[in-house]
Design a protein around this motif. Sequence first.
Motif, PDB file in Angstrom:
ATOM      1  N   LYS A  66       0.830  -1.219   0.000  1.00  0.00           N
ATOM      2  CA  LYS A  66       0.000   0.000   0.000  1.00  0.00           C
ATOM      3  C   LYS A  66       0.862   1.265   0.000  1.00  0.00           C
ATOM      4  N   LYS A  67       1.918   1.233   0.720  1.00  0.00           N
ATOM      5  CA  LYS A  67       2.816   2.389   0.705  1.00  0.00           C
ATOM      6  C   LYS A  67       3.415   2.593  -0.696  1.00  0.00           C
ATOM      7  N   ARG A  79      -3.973   7.263   3.072  1.00  0.00           N
ATOM      8  CA  ARG A  79      -2.535   7.291   3.271  1.00  0.00           C
ATOM      9  C   ARG A  79      -1.852   8.413   2.468  1.00  0.00           C
ATOM     10  N   MET A  80      -2.549   8.918   1.501  1.00  0.00           N
ATOM     11  CA  MET A  80      -1.958   9.979   0.664  1.00  0.00           C
ATOM     12  C   MET A  80      -1.977  11.316   1.400  1.00  0.00           C
ATOM     13  N   LYS A  81      -1.039  12.126   1.053  1.00  0.00           N
ATOM     14  CA  LYS A  81      -1.025  13.478   1.607  1.00  0.00           C
ATOM     15  C   LYS A  81      -2.171  14.283   1.029  1.00  0.00           C
ATOM     16  N   ILE A 131       3.160   5.636  -5.844  1.00  0.00           N
ATOM     17  CA  ILE A 131       2.920   5.648  -7.293  1.00  0.00           C
ATOM     18  C   ILE A 131       1.830   6.648  -7.649  1.00  0.00           C
ATOM     19  N   PHE A 132       0.688   6.620  -6.917  1.00  0.00           N
ATOM     20  CA  PHE A 132      -0.409   7.526  -7.235  1.00  0.00           C
ATOM     21  C   PHE A 132      -0.061   8.984  -6.927  1.00  0.00           C
ATOM     22  N   VAL A 178      -6.654  14.888  -7.233  1.00  0.00           N
ATOM     23  CA  VAL A 178      -7.204  13.638  -7.788  1.00  0.00           C
ATOM     24  C   VAL A 178      -8.719  13.623  -7.590  1.00  0.00           C
ATOM     25  N   LEU A 179      -9.203  14.015  -6.414  1.00  0.00           N
ATOM     26  CA  LEU A 179     -10.641  14.054  -6.140  1.00  0.00           C
ATOM     27  C   LEU A 179     -11.343  15.059  -7.070  1.00  0.00           C
ATOM     28  N   ALA A 180     -10.639  16.127  -7.409  1.00  0.00           N
ATOM     29  CA  ALA A 180     -11.236  17.130  -8.289  1.00  0.00           C
ATOM     30  C   ALA A 180     -11.437  16.595  -9.703  1.00  0.00           C
ATOM     31  N   GLN A 181     -10.625  15.627 -10.111  1.00  0.00           N
ATOM     32  CA  GLN A 181     -10.733  15.063 -11.450  1.00  0.00           C
ATOM     33  C   GLN A 181     -11.718  13.887 -11.518  1.00  0.00           C
ATOM     34  N   MET A 182     -12.221  13.442 -10.378  1.00  0.00           N
ATOM     35  CA  MET A 182     -13.125  12.288 -10.357  1.00  0.00           C
ATOM     36  C   MET A 182     -14.553  12.739 -10.623  1.00  0.00           C
TER      37      MET A 182
END
Length: 223
Positions: free
Chosen positions: A150-151, A183-185, A156-157, A192-196
């Motif tokens: 997961k880390k 886990r992401m900053k 990667i993401f 990323v949420l804005a592009q979903m």
Amino acid sequence: MRMRLLPVTIGAVSMVLSLRAFDIWAQAGTAFAQSEKPASTVAAQPPEPAMDSAPAAQSKSPGAAGTAPADQPDDGGGIPEYTKAEMQVLQALSGRREMLERRGADLDRREALLTAAEQRIEAKVQELKQLQSAMESLIRRYDEEEDARKKSLVKIFETMKPAEAARIFEQMDLPILIDILDRMKERNAAPVLAQMHPARAKQVTAELARRRQPEPPATAQGG
């Protein structure tokens, strides 16, 4: 008439006198025989034993040395005689002893079986403890490997472009997506949420808020 009766009377008197004389003679003979009886009795008794037979009689007496009285019990090692009541008591004690010996043997056998069963149970417990330790070690290793994966995915993401990461997040299962975004900053997760898709982004945001919400403190139960 008187002359005829006189001889008859004389004959009757003579007969009476003869009977009387016979009775007197018989009584005298009986008295004489009784007076002579003690002397004949004394003469008929056997003579007393001589004095020289006394030692032999004393040697056969009950008190003589080397002999024991007939009615005195023998003090030797002979088999003692028991009464019927004593024999019944001895038989009862013998039966009781045999019963106790059988019960003792039965208890020893049960104790041996219990000891063997305890040893088998202890071996099973030790085996289960070893298996539990091995399972815990495997789970811990799996968690460590999963955390490492997961880390790696988070890194990667975080390095991908927000549009590309959003397109992948749209196809990902919600629990895995939430775990990665958690886990992401925040500065990397927000683009990323804005592009979903708005509905998908809303669902993910609500789930992240629920997970990050602190748990309420446990209320003390009053008595």
